[in-house]
Design a protein around this motif. Structure first.
Motif, PDB file in Angstrom:
ATOM      1  N   ARG A 162       0.844  -1.215   0.000  1.00  0.00           N
ATOM      2  CA  ARG A 162       0.000   0.000   0.000  1.00  0.00           C
ATOM      3  C   ARG A 162       0.872   1.255   0.000  1.00  0.00           C
ATOM      4  O   ARG A 162       0.443   2.311  -0.467  1.00  0.00           O
ATOM      5  CB  ARG A 162      -0.977  -0.015   1.182  1.00  0.00           C
ATOM      6  N   ARG A 173      -4.773  -2.380  -3.744  1.00  0.00           N
ATOM      7  CA  ARG A 173      -5.996  -2.587  -2.956  1.00  0.00           C
ATOM      8  C   ARG A 173      -6.354  -1.257  -2.294  1.00  0.00           C
ATOM      9  O   ARG A 173      -5.832  -0.929  -1.226  1.00  0.00           O
ATOM     10  CB  ARG A 173      -5.758  -3.647  -1.878  1.00  0.00           C
ATOM     11  N   PRO A 174      -7.248  -0.450  -2.924  1.00  0.00           N
ATOM     12  CA  PRO A 174      -7.564   0.897  -2.408  1.00  0.00           C
ATOM     13  C   PRO A 174      -7.988   0.884  -0.942  1.00  0.00           C
ATOM     14  O   PRO A 174      -7.668   1.817  -0.203  1.00  0.00           O
ATOM     15  CB  PRO A 174      -8.721   1.355  -3.301  1.00  0.00           C
ATOM     16  N   GLU A 175      -8.666  -0.165  -0.492  1.00  0.00           N
ATOM     17  CA  GLU A 175      -9.164  -0.172   0.899  1.00  0.00           C
ATOM     18  C   GLU A 175      -8.011  -0.206   1.905  1.00  0.00           C
ATOM     19  O   GLU A 175      -8.203   0.051   3.082  1.00  0.00           O
ATOM     20  CB  GLU A 175     -10.141  -1.336   1.114  1.00  0.00           C
ATOM     21  N   HIS A 176      -6.788  -0.533   1.438  1.00  0.00           N
ATOM     22  CA  HIS A 176      -5.645  -0.553   2.340  1.00  0.00           C
ATOM     23  C   HIS A 176      -5.024   0.833   2.548  1.00  0.00           C
ATOM     24  O   HIS A 176      -4.097   0.973   3.342  1.00  0.00           O
ATOM     25  CB  HIS A 176      -4.567  -1.514   1.811  1.00  0.00           C
ATOM     26  N   GLN A 217      -7.171   3.934   2.193  1.00  0.00           N
ATOM     27  CA  GLN A 217      -8.299   4.822   1.926  1.00  0.00           C
ATOM     28  C   GLN A 217      -8.049   6.241   2.431  1.00  0.00           C
ATOM     29  O   GLN A 217      -8.374   7.209   1.758  1.00  0.00           O
ATOM     30  CB  GLN A 217      -9.584   4.236   2.540  1.00  0.00           C
ATOM     31  N   ASP A 266      -8.271   9.524   0.186  1.00  0.00           N
ATOM     32  CA  ASP A 266      -9.207  10.628   0.468  1.00  0.00           C
ATOM     33  C   ASP A 266      -8.465  11.965   0.433  1.00  0.00           C
ATOM     34  O   ASP A 266      -8.958  12.954  -0.107  1.00  0.00           O
ATOM     35  CB  ASP A 266      -9.860  10.449   1.853  1.00  0.00           C
ATOM     36  N   SER A 279     -11.447   3.221  -8.601  1.00  0.00           N
ATOM     37  CA  SER A 279     -11.185   1.785  -8.402  1.00  0.00           C
ATOM     38  C   SER A 279     -11.608   1.041  -9.646  1.00  0.00           C
ATOM     39  O   SER A 279     -12.721   1.236 -10.120  1.00  0.00           O
ATOM     40  CB  SER A 279     -12.016   1.255  -7.234  1.00  0.00           C
ATOM     41  N   PRO A 325      -6.511   3.094  10.756  1.00  0.00           N
ATOM     42  CA  PRO A 325      -6.757   3.482   9.363  1.00  0.00           C
ATOM     43  C   PRO A 325      -6.429   4.945   9.047  1.00  0.00           C
ATOM     44  O   PRO A 325      -6.900   5.447   8.046  1.00  0.00           O
ATOM     45  CB  PRO A 325      -8.253   3.208   9.201  1.00  0.00           C
TER      46      PRO A 325
END
Ligand code: EPZ
Length: 430
Positions: A244, A267-270, A272, A276, A287, A312
Motif C-alpha cells: 500500500r 488494494r484501495p481499501e488498504h 483509503q 481521500d 477503483s 486506518p
C-alpha cells in the motif's frame, strides 16, 4: 555507490504493477520460525530488506528456497519462496545482523514461543527516531517471559512449559510489538488478549497466515486480538498483500506530474485515508477491477492539511511523499507527524529543489510553489529518498539522488516502473 539521475517535467502515463508489501513479507518470513513445517510465500518482493532477513533466518537454521517463475506468469511477478525451519539451530540474533534492519528484532517472539529462549540484539535507534522496544518487553513479560538486558542483547526465557497466555494492553499502538506478541501467543498455553493492537493490513496478512498454519485467532482486523494458544503450528501457503505504501507513492507521483496511471493489483481499501487526502488535492482516483487509476489533468494541486496516524489513519510511511506533492500546491498546507519524532530529514533535501518548508516541532508548514528546480540530493531513509524522486519527476531540469541503497531496501525496480510510464530516469552505477 549507485545514484539515480532523472530529468523532470514528463507526465506519467501507463500501468505500474504493484509489488508485494515489504512490511508484510518481513513478518510473514519471521512467522516461518513458529513451525517445523515449510511456509510457502507467494508474491515476495525482490528487496534488499528481504535479502537481509533471509540471512538472519538462515542463521537460525531456516532453509530458504526461491522457486522459478510459473509458465505463463508475467515477468516482474513476485517471488515464490519456501521457508523451512525444521530445526532452530541458534536462538541468538547477533548485533551485526539485527542492527541493519529493525524488523529483525521481531524474531524474538517466535523464537521464545517455540524454543523457550531467545537472545536478540537490541536494534538501537535509527534515522527516523529513537524507536525503543519497551512495548515488546512489556508484552513478552506479560506472557511470562523473564527478560534481562546483557551486553546490548535482550535475553528472554519462557517459564518451564513455555509462554502463558495473558492480557496485553498496549499503552501505544505499535506495529512491530503487535506482530511479535501475536506470533508469540500462538504457541502460548491458554488465551492471550491483545488490546490496542495495530490494525494495519500487514497485521491482518500475518494473522491470516498464522490461522492458515493452525493458530486460533479472533478479532483479526480490529483493535483487540484474541489468541487461543495451540501446541504446534503446521506449514501453509500464503500470499503477500500488495504494497500500500508503494501504491500511495506512485499515486502521489502521478498526482504531482499529472497524467493517468493504472496501479495494477493495488488494494484501495488498504490506503483509503491517503486516497481521500489525494482526492481533496484535486486528483481523480477510480477503483477498477484490476487496480486503482490515478488521474490528474493540468489543474493546480490544492493544499490539504494532514496528520499521520496509525491505520486506518494517514500512514507515516507516506508523509514524505505527500510533503513533496504539497511543495507544488496552490497554497499553504500543514503536516503533523505524530508517529516518529524525527521523520523530517527530507525537509532540508526538498529545500534544495527550492521548496518552502518550515518545521516547528511535530508540524511542518509547506508553502506551495508553481515550479521546483532539479538538484543534487540524498536522504537517510527509505521513504524520504523516494520523496526526492517524486520531487525530481516534477522539477525542471536534472536531479541526481545519491545513496539510493535506501530505495533498494523497499522499492522493487523503481526506475524501471517509472520509466515505462514516461519518466526520464536512470540508475548510474558506482
Ligand atoms: C512499522 O515499524 C513499519 N516497519 C514502519 O515502516 C512504519 O513506519 C511503522 O510501523 C509505523 O507505521 C515495518 O513494518 C517493517 P511502530 P515499527 O512500533 O513496527 C513507538 C518503512 O519505511 N514504539 O508501530 O517499528 C515508536 O518509537 C518503515 O517501511 C515505542 O515507543 O513501528 C513509534 O513512535 C519505517 N516502543 C511508534 O511506537 C516500542 O516498544 C510506532 O512504531 C515500540 C514502538
Amino acid at each position: 555507490m549507485d545514484r539515480i539521475r532523472l530529468v523532470g517535467g514528463n507526465e506519467l502515463n501507463g500501468e505500474i504493477a504493484i509489488s508485494g508489501a515489504k512490511n508484510a513479507a518481513l513478518p510473514l518470513m519471521i512467522a516461518s520460525l513458529l513451525s517445523d513445517e515449510p511456509l510457502v510465500l507467494h508474491n515476495v518482493p525482490r528487496l534488499a530488506d528481504v535479502k537481509q532477513l533471509e540471512r538472519i533466518l538462515e542463521n537460525h537454521g531456516v532453509d530458504i528456497a526461491v522457486h522459478g517463475r510459473r509458465r505463463g506468469e508475467e515477468e516482474g511477478v513476485g517471488q515464490r519462496m519456501t521457508f523451512h525451519a525444521a530445526d532452530i539451530v541458534d536462538t541468538t540474533a547477533p548485533y551485526d545482523l539485527v542492527s541493519k534492519m529493525r524488523a529483525s528484532f521481531w524474531v524474538i517472539g517466535p523464537l521464545l514461543a517455540r524454543c523457550h529462549e531467545a537472545r536478540v540484539s537490541l536494534p538501537g535507534g535509527c534515522a527516523i527516531g529513537t524507536r525503543p522496544v519497551d512495548l515488546f518487553l512489556y508484552g513478552l513479560k506479560e506472557l511470562g517471559a523473564e527478560i534481562d538486558i546483557d551486553e546490548g542483547y535482550v535475553v528472554a526465557r519462557a517459564p518451564k512449559g513455555g509462554l502463558v497466555g495473558a492480557t496485553v494492553t498496549f499503552p501505544k499502538v505499535s506495529v512491530g510489538a503487535t506482530h511479535t506478541i501475536l506470533m508469540a501467543a500462538t504457541l502460548a498455553r491458554g488465551i492471550t488478549v491483545i488490546e490496542n493492537a495495530a490494525q494495519e493490513p500487514e497485521i491482518t496478512n500475518v494473522a491470516e497466515c498464522l490461522v492458515a498454519m493452525g493458530a486460533k485467532i479472533s478479532g483479526i482486523g480490529t483493535r483487540t486480538l484474541t489468541v487461543e494458544g495451540v501446541e504446534k503450528l503446521h506449514g501453509a501457503t500464503v500470499e503477500v498483500i500488495p504494497d500500500r505504501i508503494e501504491t500511495g507513492t506512485f499515486a502521489m507521483a502521478a498526482a504531482m506530474t499529472g497524467g493517468d496511471v493504472l496501479l495494477k493489483g493495488a488494494r484501495p481499501e488498504h490506503l483509503q485515508s491517503a486516497l481521500d487526502v489525494l482526492a481533496r488535492t484535486g486528483t481523480t482516483l477510480t477503483s477498477e477491477a484490476n487496480g486503482l487509476r490515478v488521474h490528474r489533468n493540468g489543474n493546480g494541486i490544492r493544499p490539504v492539511d494532514v496528520d499521520t496516524d496509525p491505520f486506518p489513519g494517514f500512514p507515516t510511511d507516506l508523509q514524505a511523499q505527500f510533503m513533496a506533492l504539497m511543495t507544488m500546491s496552490d497554497g499553504v498546507s500543514q503536516i503533523r507527524e505524530t508517529i516518529f519524532e524525527n521523520r523530517y530529514m527530507h525537509v532540508a533535501e526538498l529545500a534544495r529543489f527550492g521548496a518552502d518548508i518550515s518545521v516547528n516541532g511535530q508540524v511542518a508548514t509547506i508553502t506551495g510553489k508553481p515550479q521546483l528546480k532539479g538538484a543534487q540530493v540524498m536522504a537517510t531513509d527509505l521513504r524520504a529518498s523516494v520523496s526526492l524522486v517524486i520531487a525530481g519527476l516534477a522539477a525542471k531540469g536534472e536531479t541526481v539522488v545519491n545513496r539510493i541503497y535506501h530505495l533498494d531496501r523497499g522499492f522493487e525496480r523503481l526506475e524501471d516502473k517509472l520509466s515505462r510510464c514516461g519518466a526520464e530516469i536512470e540508475r548510474l552505477a558506482g
